[in-house]
Design a protein around this motif. Structure first.
Motif, PDB file in Angstrom:
ATOM      1  N   UNK B  19     -41.325 -15.892  36.950  1.00 18.63           N
ATOM      2  CA  UNK B  19     -40.439 -16.306  38.040  1.00 18.63           C
ATOM      3  C   UNK B  19     -40.607 -15.330  39.198  1.00 18.63           C
ATOM      4  N   UNK B  20     -40.079 -15.724  40.355  1.00 20.60           N
ATOM      5  CA  UNK B  20     -40.131 -14.847  41.524  1.00 20.60           C
ATOM      6  C   UNK B  20     -38.778 -14.782  42.209  1.00 20.60           C
ATOM      7  N   UNK B  21     -38.429 -13.599  42.666  1.00 25.67           N
ATOM      8  CA  UNK B  21     -37.242 -13.395  43.491  1.00 25.67           C
ATOM      9  C   UNK B  21     -37.702 -13.298  44.945  1.00 25.67           C
ATOM     10  N   UNK B  22     -36.876 -13.871  45.824  1.00 21.96           N
ATOM     11  CA  UNK B  22     -37.230 -13.886  47.245  1.00 21.96           C
ATOM     12  C   UNK B  22     -36.171 -13.172  48.068  1.00 21.96           C
ATOM     13  N   UNK B  23     -36.627 -12.456  49.077  1.00 21.27           N
ATOM     14  CA  UNK B  23     -35.734 -11.781  50.012  1.00 21.27           C
ATOM     15  C   UNK B  23     -36.241 -12.034  51.423  1.00 21.27           C
ATOM     16  N   UNK B  24     -35.322 -12.327  52.320  1.00 22.75           N
ATOM     17  CA  UNK B  24     -35.676 -12.562  53.722  1.00 22.75           C
ATOM     18  C   UNK B  24     -34.672 -11.821  54.601  1.00 22.75           C
ATOM     19  N   UNK B  25     -35.177 -11.088  55.576  1.00 24.87           N
ATOM     20  CA  UNK B  25     -34.263 -10.403  56.501  1.00 24.87           C
ATOM     21  C   UNK B  25     -34.491 -10.922  57.917  1.00 24.87           C
ATOM     22  N   UNK B  26     -33.363 -11.108  58.603  1.00 16.42           N
ATOM     23  CA  UNK B  26     -33.370 -11.680  59.955  1.00 16.42           C
ATOM     24  C   UNK B  26     -32.981 -10.630  60.988  1.00 16.42           C
ATOM     25  N   UNK B  27     -33.247  -9.362  60.687  1.00 17.84           N
ATOM     26  CA  UNK B  27     -32.774  -8.255  61.509  1.00 17.84           C
ATOM     27  C   UNK B  27     -33.877  -7.583  62.311  1.00 17.84           C
ATOM     28  N   UNK B  61     -42.454  -0.645  35.673  1.00 16.02           N
ATOM     29  CA  UNK B  61     -43.437  -1.306  34.795  1.00 16.02           C
ATOM     30  C   UNK B  61     -44.184  -2.416  35.522  1.00 16.02           C
ATOM     31  N   UNK B  62     -45.406  -2.661  35.078  1.00 14.56           N
ATOM     32  CA  UNK B  62     -46.272  -3.633  35.763  1.00 14.56           C
ATOM     33  C   UNK B  62     -45.795  -5.071  35.602  1.00 14.56           C
ATOM     34  N   UNK B  63     -44.817  -5.318  34.733  1.00 17.03           N
ATOM     35  CA  UNK B  63     -44.287  -6.668  34.612  1.00 17.03           C
ATOM     36  C   UNK B  63     -43.461  -7.046  35.857  1.00 17.03           C
ATOM     37  N   UNK B  64     -43.207  -6.076  36.725  1.00 14.83           N
ATOM     38  CA  UNK B  64     -42.590  -6.315  38.030  1.00 14.83           C
ATOM     39  C   UNK B  64     -43.677  -6.133  39.090  1.00 14.83           C
ATOM     40  N   UNK B  79     -42.823 -11.260  35.178  1.00  8.90           N
ATOM     41  CA  UNK B  79     -43.502 -11.911  34.051  1.00  8.90           C
ATOM     42  C   UNK B  79     -43.359 -11.072  32.794  1.00  8.90           C
ATOM     43  N   UNK B  80     -43.227 -11.767  31.673  1.00  4.68           N
ATOM     44  CA  UNK B  80     -43.051 -11.156  30.349  1.00  4.68           C
ATOM     45  C   UNK B  80     -42.002 -10.044  30.377  1.00  4.68           C
ATOM     46  N   UNK B  81     -40.830 -10.396  30.902  1.00  5.89           N
ATOM     47  CA  UNK B  81     -39.754  -9.409  30.973  1.00  5.89           C
ATOM     48  C   UNK B  81     -39.119  -9.181  29.611  1.00  5.89           C
ATOM     49  N   UNK B  82     -38.354  -8.091  29.527  1.00  3.10           N
ATOM     50  CA  UNK B  82     -37.643  -7.725  28.318  1.00  3.10           C
ATOM     51  C   UNK B  82     -36.135  -7.908  28.545  1.00  3.10           C
ATOM     52  N   UNK B  83     -35.362  -8.066  27.483  1.00  2.00           N
ATOM     53  CA  UNK B  83     -33.908  -8.218  27.657  1.00  2.00           C
ATOM     54  C   UNK B  83     -33.281  -7.072  28.445  1.00  2.00           C
TER      55      UNK B  83
END
Lengths: 114, 114
Positions: B19-27, B61-64, B79-83
């Motif tokens: 999955x991917x998280x997205x961030x956008x700044x309008x500043x 870690x490289x999973x991020x 990807x392949x994250x841990x709890x």
């Protein structure tokens, strides 16, 4: 090792009362000290930033103090409101860069009850 | 509204998902950051980008895997994250990386890894 310790960990007060949150730090070199307010499920929002030469700064009902000699800061909240319920985070900056030389405290969780 | 928008607000994923998280700044800011906030722990810096160039990787870690295609957008690919990676992931921006720059945080993505 740079550290920021906050007390108390949590606090419950009645609406309209005042309260004071504490922050002790061992961060070197010191650039500035910040207080943030973080509502549940939201990101932190800046309240104050104080440099070495400033010993007090206000933002509405929030007043922060800094004693650089004893390496202590406090955040005083006057006439608390229900909307003040949040976590308050003390952050100390060292070095020359804003983002990667910040040491965060664990926060004080404040609950204001009617 | 701080001017920093994060999506999604909540994410539940299995350990084998990507999955991917997205961030956008309008500043119009030049620096962007990823932070991790675990329960009852201080914020931890993960990555810093300045003018679209990664300038800090705080032993993550490289999973991020971060990506900054331009100065307004920042992604965190997972990807392949841990709890134990379950946490609130916060994006922030600042005008530059100077020591007195104020950080503006997004509302975060609450991630749960099953």
């Amino acid at each position: 090792k740079n550290q920021v310790e906050q007390s108390p960990q949590s606090l419950i007060i009645l609406e309209g009362k005042n309260c004071t949150l504490q922050c002790n730090y061992t961060v070197s070199p010191f650039s500035n000290l910040r207080w943030y307010k973080q509502d549940t499920g939201r990101g932190p929002v800046s309240l104050t930033i104080m440099t070495f030469s400033e010993n007090t700064k206000s933002n509405g009902r929030y007043t922060a103090t800094l004693d650089a000699d004893t390496k202590q800061s406090s955040l005083h909240i006057t006439a608390s409101q229900l909307s003040d319920s949040a976590s308050y985070i003390c952050v100390v900056s060292s070095g020359i860069n804003a983002g990667n030389m910040l040491t965060f405290g664990g926060g004080t969780r404040l609950m204001v009850k009617p | 509204e701080t001017g920093v928008t994060q999506t999604p607000r909540h994410l539940v994923m299995g350990m084998t998902n990507k999955k991917s998280l997205k961030c956008e700044q309008h500043l119009g800011h030049n620096a962007m950051y990823w932070y991790k906030q675990s329960a009852k722990k201080p914020l931890e810096l993960m990555f810093v980008y300045s003018l679209e160039e990664r300038v800090e990787n705080n032993s993550v870690p490289s999973r991020f895997s971060p990506e900054c295609p331009n100065s307004s957008h920042l992604f965190l690919h997972l990807h392949t994250l841990q709890p134990e990676d379950s946490a609130l992931y916060l994006c922030a921006s600042s005008q530059d990386r100077g020591t007195n720059e104020k950080l503006f945080f997004g509302s975060g993505t609450q991630l749960s890894v099953l």
